[in-house]
Design a protein around this motif. Structure first.
Motif, PDB file in Angstrom:
ATOM      1  N   SER A  31       1.637  16.156 -17.623  1.00 36.58           N
ATOM      2  CA  SER A  31       2.127  15.380 -16.484  1.00 36.58           C
ATOM      3  C   SER A  31       3.590  15.716 -16.206  1.00 36.58           C
ATOM      4  O   SER A  31       3.987  15.951 -15.069  1.00 36.58           O
ATOM      5  N   GLY A  34       5.774  20.383 -14.588  1.00 39.82           N
ATOM      6  CA  GLY A  34       5.114  20.712 -13.333  1.00 39.82           C
ATOM      7  C   GLY A  34       6.072  21.448 -12.430  1.00 39.82           C
ATOM      8  O   GLY A  34       6.994  22.127 -12.897  1.00 39.82           O
ATOM      9  N   LEU A  35       5.866  21.285 -11.153  1.00 36.33           N
ATOM     10  CA  LEU A  35       6.746  21.929 -10.181  1.00 36.33           C
ATOM     11  C   LEU A  35       8.194  21.496 -10.390  1.00 36.33           C
ATOM     12  O   LEU A  35       9.123  22.249 -10.113  1.00 36.33           O
ATOM     13  N   GLY A  36       8.355  20.275 -10.882  1.00 35.95           N
ATOM     14  CA  GLY A  36       9.700  19.752 -11.101  1.00 35.95           C
ATOM     15  C   GLY A  36      10.512  20.630 -12.047  1.00 35.95           C
ATOM     16  O   GLY A  36      11.707  20.825 -11.850  1.00 35.95           O
ATOM     17  N   ILE A 114       4.448  10.803  -3.671  1.00 35.69           N
ATOM     18  CA  ILE A 114       4.803  12.087  -4.269  1.00 35.69           C
ATOM     19  C   ILE A 114       3.604  13.027  -4.239  1.00 35.69           C
ATOM     20  O   ILE A 114       3.722  14.194  -3.867  1.00 35.69           O
ATOM     21  N   TYR A 118       3.541  16.799  -3.005  1.00 30.13           N
ATOM     22  CA  TYR A 118       3.414  17.682  -4.175  1.00 30.13           C
ATOM     23  C   TYR A 118       2.242  18.641  -3.977  1.00 30.13           C
ATOM     24  O   TYR A 118       2.310  19.811  -4.310  1.00 30.13           O
ATOM     25  N   PHE A 239      11.817  12.074 -12.121  1.00 31.60           N
ATOM     26  CA  PHE A 239      10.732  12.869 -11.553  1.00 31.60           C
ATOM     27  C   PHE A 239      10.116  13.779 -12.607  1.00 31.60           C
ATOM     28  O   PHE A 239       8.905  13.839 -12.769  1.00 31.60           O
ATOM     29  N   LEU A 241      10.152  13.603 -15.820  1.00 27.68           N
ATOM     30  CA  LEU A 241       9.452  12.915 -16.903  1.00 27.68           C
ATOM     31  C   LEU A 241       8.303  12.043 -16.369  1.00 27.68           C
ATOM     32  O   LEU A 241       7.701  11.285 -17.118  1.00 27.68           O
ATOM     33  N   SER A 242       8.025  12.165 -15.083  1.00 30.39           N
ATOM     34  CA  SER A 242       6.952  11.377 -14.435  1.00 30.39           C
ATOM     35  C   SER A 242       7.156   9.872 -14.624  1.00 30.39           C
ATOM     36  O   SER A 242       6.203   9.131 -14.829  1.00 30.39           O
ATOM     37  N   SER A 245       6.712   5.691 -11.945  1.00 31.15           N
ATOM     38  CA  SER A 245       5.642   6.029 -11.012  1.00 31.15           C
ATOM     39  C   SER A 245       4.283   5.781 -11.644  1.00 31.15           C
ATOM     40  O   SER A 245       3.273   6.249 -11.153  1.00 31.15           O
ATOM     41  N   ALA A 247       2.722   6.912 -14.134  1.00 30.59           N
ATOM     42  CA  ALA A 247       1.971   7.931 -14.875  1.00 30.59           C
ATOM     43  C   ALA A 247       2.008   7.662 -16.384  1.00 30.59           C
ATOM     44  O   ALA A 247       0.960   7.631 -17.044  1.00 30.59           O
ATOM     45  N   SER A 333      -0.147  17.749 -13.431  1.00 27.85           N
ATOM     46  CA  SER A 333       0.782  16.710 -12.979  1.00 27.85           C
ATOM     47  C   SER A 333       0.162  15.864 -11.870  1.00 27.85           C
ATOM     48  O   SER A 333       0.264  14.636 -11.879  1.00 27.85           O
ATOM     49  N   MET A 337      -0.540  11.676 -11.119  1.00 32.46           N
ATOM     50  CA  MET A 337      -0.031  10.895  -9.986  1.00 32.46           C
ATOM     51  C   MET A 337      -1.119  10.032  -9.369  1.00 32.46           C
ATOM     52  O   MET A 337      -0.869   8.944  -8.886  1.00 32.46           O
ATOM     53  N   MET A 407      12.272   5.487  -7.426  1.00 29.80           N
ATOM     54  CA  MET A 407      12.215   5.684  -8.869  1.00 29.80           C
ATOM     55  C   MET A 407      13.398   5.053  -9.603  1.00 29.80           C
ATOM     56  O   MET A 407      13.189   4.349 -10.589  1.00 29.80           O
TER      57      MET A 407
HETATM   58  N1  TRP Z   1       6.777  15.481 -13.754  1.00 30.63           N
HETATM   59  C1  TRP Z   1       6.152  16.276 -12.754  1.00 30.63           C
HETATM   60  C2  TRP Z   1       7.002  17.478 -12.433  1.00 30.63           C
HETATM   61  O1  TRP Z   1       8.068  17.640 -12.952  1.00 30.63           O
HETATM   62  C3  TRP Z   1       5.901  15.529 -11.517  1.00 30.63           C
HETATM   63  C4  TRP Z   1       5.086  14.340 -11.762  1.00 30.63           C
HETATM   64  C5  TRP Z   1       3.948  14.250 -12.428  1.00 30.63           C
HETATM   65  C6  TRP Z   1       5.321  13.097 -11.300  1.00 30.63           C
HETATM   66  N2  TRP Z   1       3.455  12.991 -12.402  1.00 30.63           N
HETATM   67  C7  TRP Z   1       4.292  12.279 -11.716  1.00 30.63           C
HETATM   68  C8  TRP Z   1       6.340  12.638 -10.562  1.00 30.63           C
HETATM   69  C9  TRP Z   1       4.266  10.973 -11.389  1.00 30.63           C
HETATM   70  C10 TRP Z   1       6.327  11.325 -10.243  1.00 30.63           C
HETATM   71  C11 TRP Z   1       5.292  10.526 -10.643  1.00 30.63           C
HETATM   72  O2  TRP Z   1       6.613  18.294 -11.646  1.00 30.63           O
END
Ligand code: TRP
Length: 459
Positions: A31, A34-36, A114, A118, A239, A241-242, A245, A247, A333, A337, A407
């Protein structure tokens, strides 16, 4: 002997549970990574001047992100439900206002918003896989690479196609349940991604510009740091660390009682940060070697990396692998979400399949406005009357609203709840020995840090 499992985890409609600590770590890292990490971290670091920004980001992870992750996983395991259900039931058992469920509601909304954009960005990886396979990148010049990316963004039809496919993939796994598909996938894909990043870092070392990248990332120049950048760093810490939100709360609900939350969270945060830094060390030497701008923004990975791959021996192969793994990193990821919403609807009696399909469909629809923000609606900046939002498209606004407002606000409320409203004995029962270190941080330091950030944000 295994410790007893929380009873409410066993309720019909929410039977999922990770098979081991390792499985949870892989799911949580899946999770988080990811793209982050691979797309956003390098480019916002580039835009915000490098070293000083990285330092602030690391501090945000350690001081605010990590304690908050512990809090969310702890709440999740205690509540044993969806984030909304968890906050409702924990607030009730702490004899606090039902209003605290708002944390769960806002978290679910943030994750959903997101997911909508995303999915559009994750979709970009697919045409890049096709281009890499067919050798389109070999010998490509920076301008050509830019034109390729520009062409993709200018084409709503193409973006829509990949967005639809990616959302379909997300719904597919989500509908099937978390445990089997996800658990099996992440335990293979995450280590593979790590190995590939190391290979890319190795390549970056040969460019002769590695030292330049190291000093760009690690030598702080505080004169390059703005208040806005601090906010961006904090937003990104959440973001990546998710957090805030749902997760981690949702995943914590599937965690066995005998897994140590604090130590496990530390591992997850370190792995996530490691991947982000490695991505920076892979990308910036290449950027500098080609005389490109580190502050190029969102196009950094989709314009710069293909150029580098195009000059590597076996570049097509590595490019293919890279974008496939980026796709999978985004995939693991995006599923997390959707989980907040799906688990909530599931609790309300909607089947998992219906919840996933319905949620995915609405997120897809919102995602269409992001697709259009990149081309047809690129001039549509509806909040121009506010200086802060001037020139921001709908996509920019979703990103800003979630990462910079929802967030941090969710994080503040969570810290206040566990620090001031929840009985310390209850959080201690979940966190064990780490509680003594964690509690003063989440009670005083986190809220104060978050309030300062809000002050600078709203000033
Ligand atoms: N952490 C993920 C990233 O860095 C993005 C992500 C996954 C996320 N789950 C999430 C962001 C839930 C916000 C909420 O790409």
């Amino acid at each position: 002997m295994a410790a007893p499992v929380a009873e409410n985890n066993q309720q019909a409609g929410n039977p999922a549970q990770w098979s081991s600590r390792f499985a949870f770590i892989m799911a949580a890292v899946g999770s988080a990574v990811g793209l982050g990490n691979i797309w956003k971290f390098p480019y916002i670091t580039g835009e915000n001047g490098g070293g000083a920004f990285v330092l602030v980001y690391l501090a945000c992870i350690a001081v605010i992100g990590l304690p908050l992750m512990m809090a969310e996983v702890m709440l999740g395991r205690r509540g044993g439900k969806s984030p909304i259900g968890t906050m409702t039931s924990v607030a009730a058992s702490e004899e606090r206002s039902k209003g605290w469920a708002g944390i769960g509601i806002m978290a679910t909304l943030a994750a959903f918003l997101i997911l909508s954009f995303y999915s559009v960005i994750a979709g970009w990886t697919m045409p890049y896989i096709l281009s890499a396979v067919s050798g389109d990148f070999s010998g490509i010049a920076a301008e050509e690479s830019g034109a390729l990316f520009g062409g993709l963004l200018a084409s709503p039809g193409e973006l829509l196609l990949w967005h639809s496919i990616f959302m379909g993939l997300t719904v597919l796994v989500s509908a099937g349940g978390v445990r089997h598909g996800l658990e099996r996938a992440v335990t293979k894909l995450m280590p593979a991604l790590f190995v590939l990043l190391l290979i890319l870092v190795g390549y970056a070392m040969t460019t002769g510009h590695f030292g330049e990248a190291v000093s760009f990332l690690f030598k702080p120049d505080f004169s390059a740091l703005t208040a806005e950048a601090i906010l961006v760093a904090l937003g990104h810490a959440f973001f990546t660390l998710s957090l805030a939100s749902g997760a981690m709360m949702a995943y914590g609900a599937y965690l066995k009682k005998d897994v140590p939350i604090a130590r496990t969270s530390v591992v997850v945060a370190i792995m996530d940060t490691g991947v982000a830094l490695l991505a920076g060390l892979a990308i910036f030497p290449i950027v500098f070697a080609h005389g490109l701008e580190p502050g190029a923004g969102p196009g950094l990975i989709f314009v710069t990396l293909p150029v580098a791959f195009g000059q590597m021996a076996g570049g097509s192969f590595f490019a293919t692998l890279f974008f496939v793994l980026l796709l999978f990193a985004a995939w693991t990821s995006s599923i997390s979400m959707l989980e907040s919403l799906v688990s909530y609807l599931n609790e309300k009696g909607v089947s998992r399949v219906k919840a996933a399909v319905g949620g995915g469909l609405v997120a897809w629809l919102v995602g269409v406005t992001t697709v259009l923000s990149l081309n047809e609606w690129s001039g549509f900046t509806p909040l121009d009357m506010f200086a802060r939002f001037e020139g921001k498209t709908l996509f920019d606004l979703y990103d800003y609203l979630t990462a910079n407002i929802m967030m941090p606000l969710g994080a503040l409320l969570t810290a206040v709840f566990v620090g001031w409203k929840m009985k310390p004995e209850h959080s201690a029962a979940e966190l064990g020995g780490w509680h003594r270190l964690w509690f003063p941080i989440i009670r005083y330091l986190s809220p104060i840090a978050l309030l300062i950030v809000f002050y600078f944000n709203l000033k």
